[in-house]
Design a protein around this motif. Sequence first.
Motif, PDB file in Angstrom:
ATOM      1  N   UNK A  80       0.859  -1.188   0.000  1.00 25.01           N
ATOM      2  CA  UNK A  80       0.000   0.000   0.000  1.00 25.01           C
ATOM      3  C   UNK A  80       0.891   1.233   0.000  1.00 25.01           C
ATOM      4  N   UNK A  81       0.464   2.262  -0.732  1.00 24.40           N
ATOM      5  CA  UNK A  81       1.242   3.497  -0.860  1.00 24.40           C
ATOM      6  C   UNK A  81       0.524   4.656  -0.190  1.00 24.40           C
ATOM      7  N   UNK A  82       1.291   5.472   0.517  1.00 23.33           N
ATOM      8  CA  UNK A  82       0.746   6.548   1.337  1.00 23.33           C
ATOM      9  C   UNK A  82       1.288   7.902   0.897  1.00 23.33           C
ATOM     10  N   UNK A  83       0.433   8.919   1.016  1.00 22.92           N
ATOM     11  CA  UNK A  83       0.818  10.315   0.757  1.00 22.92           C
ATOM     12  C   UNK A  83       0.695  11.078   2.065  1.00 22.92           C
ATOM     13  N   UNK A  84       1.524  12.101   2.209  1.00 15.28           N
ATOM     14  CA  UNK A  84       1.425  12.951   3.386  1.00 15.28           C
ATOM     15  C   UNK A  84       0.162  13.793   3.335  1.00 15.28           C
ATOM     16  N   UNK A  85      -0.449  14.006   4.480  1.00 11.31           N
ATOM     17  CA  UNK A  85      -1.662  14.839   4.546  1.00 11.31           C
ATOM     18  C   UNK A  85      -1.422  16.238   3.996  1.00 11.31           C
ATOM     19  N   UNK A  86      -0.204  16.729   4.160  1.00 13.50           N
ATOM     20  CA  UNK A  86       0.090  18.090   3.739  1.00 13.50           C
ATOM     21  C   UNK A  86      -0.003  18.289   2.232  1.00 13.50           C
ATOM     22  N   UNK A  87       0.041  17.203   1.438  1.00 12.53           N
ATOM     23  CA  UNK A  87      -0.078  17.336  -0.013  1.00 12.53           C
ATOM     24  C   UNK A  87      -1.478  17.003  -0.516  1.00 12.53           C
ATOM     25  N   UNK A  88      -2.325  16.494   0.372  1.00 12.34           N
ATOM     26  CA  UNK A  88      -3.693  16.144  -0.014  1.00 12.34           C
ATOM     27  C   UNK A  88      -4.594  17.364   0.083  1.00 12.34           C
ATOM     28  N   UNK A  89      -5.636  17.403  -0.743  1.00 14.82           N
ATOM     29  CA  UNK A  89      -6.547  18.549  -0.691  1.00 14.82           C
ATOM     30  C   UNK A  89      -7.367  18.574   0.601  1.00 14.82           C
ATOM     31  N   UNK A  90      -7.703  19.774   1.047  1.00 13.87           N
ATOM     32  CA  UNK A  90      -8.624  19.905   2.169  1.00 13.87           C
ATOM     33  C   UNK A  90     -10.005  19.467   1.696  1.00 13.87           C
ATOM     34  N   UNK A  91     -10.702  18.757   2.544  1.00 18.45           N
ATOM     35  CA  UNK A  91     -12.023  18.254   2.176  1.00 18.45           C
ATOM     36  C   UNK A  91     -13.107  19.219   2.627  1.00 18.45           C
ATOM     37  N   UNK A  92     -14.184  19.298   1.855  1.00 19.82           N
ATOM     38  CA  UNK A  92     -15.317  20.114   2.293  1.00 19.82           C
ATOM     39  C   UNK A  92     -15.984  19.490   3.521  1.00 19.82           C
ATOM     40  N   UNK A  93     -16.833  20.272   4.160  1.00 23.04           N
ATOM     41  CA  UNK A  93     -17.584  19.751   5.306  1.00 23.04           C
ATOM     42  C   UNK A  93     -18.333  18.489   4.903  1.00 23.04           C
ATOM     43  N   UNK A  94     -18.446  17.565   5.830  1.00 24.50           N
ATOM     44  CA  UNK A  94     -19.175  16.309   5.656  1.00 24.50           C
ATOM     45  C   UNK A  94     -18.513  15.354   4.672  1.00 24.50           C
ATOM     46  N   UNK A  95     -17.218  15.560   4.404  1.00 26.32           N
ATOM     47  CA  UNK A  95     -16.425  14.590   3.663  1.00 26.32           C
ATOM     48  C   UNK A  95     -15.224  14.256   4.522  1.00 26.32           C
ATOM     49  N   UNK A  96     -14.802  12.964   4.473  1.00 19.72           N
ATOM     50  CA  UNK A  96     -13.756  12.507   5.371  1.00 19.72           C
ATOM     51  C   UNK A  96     -12.833  11.540   4.649  1.00 19.72           C
ATOM     52  N   UNK A  97     -11.579  11.547   5.053  1.00 21.51           N
ATOM     53  CA  UNK A  97     -10.680  10.489   4.612  1.00 21.51           C
ATOM     54  C   UNK A  97     -11.023   9.240   5.412  1.00 21.51           C
ATOM     55  N   UNK A  98     -11.069   8.092   4.748  1.00 20.04           N
ATOM     56  CA  UNK A  98     -11.401   6.842   5.431  1.00 20.04           C
ATOM     57  C   UNK A  98     -10.496   6.622   6.630  1.00 20.04           C
ATOM     58  N   UNK A  99      -9.228   6.962   6.494  1.00 18.08           N
ATOM     59  CA  UNK A  99      -8.266   6.767   7.587  1.00 18.08           C
ATOM     60  C   UNK A  99      -8.687   7.509   8.854  1.00 18.08           C
ATOM     61  N   UNK A 100      -9.405   8.620   8.695  1.00 13.07           N
ATOM     62  CA  UNK A 100      -9.836   9.399   9.861  1.00 13.07           C
ATOM     63  C   UNK A 100     -11.027   8.777  10.573  1.00 13.07           C
ATOM     64  N   UNK A 101     -11.760   7.904   9.901  1.00 12.37           N
ATOM     65  CA  UNK A 101     -12.943   7.277  10.497  1.00 12.37           C
ATOM     66  C   UNK A 101     -12.589   6.006  11.266  1.00 12.37           C
TER      67      UNK A 101
END
Length: 168
Positions: A80-101
């Motif tokens: 599995x390949x991972x990216x740093x959060x700092x390069x990922x886009x900010x999500x709008x309200x009521x959207x989540x990265x699966x890893x955060x759930x």
Amino acid sequence: MTDPRVCVAAIAGSFGVKGEVRLKSFCADPEDVASYGPLWTEDGTQSYEVTLARSITNGFAARLSGVRTKEEADALKGVRLFAGRDVLPDLPDHEFYHADLIGLAVFDTGGTQLGTVRAVHDHGAGDLLEIHGPNLKATVLLPFTRAVIPTVDVKGGRIVADPPDGLF
């Protein structure tokens, strides 16, 4: 949100004989996976620049920096390949990265804890939260919809659910 990285892709094996891999992207826009690089292995010991060669069934044929042979590509199957959060886009309200759930406690609307989120599944018809808990005889799959999950408090470490009758 304690992990500074998010899984954005997985290597499904080699593609061809020149070191290309079959890459499954977990990004909302699958082609974006190449723009978040370098991508890191889960243990953080290896990184790869990703170049998408072409779209194939269930993903992409891709080149990874440093991978030159079919044997090297075969050895990466399942990574599995991972990216740093700092390069990922900010999500709008009521959207989540699966890893955060994953790992959040799940409570019903009366405040009773139902379990914790073990995984998030997407089989094409909408996300399902896999709930596991000591009082559950089996894992429960809970639809991740606003009607069933009215509240997600990532910072507070909890989800409030209004599950269908008889599910728990």
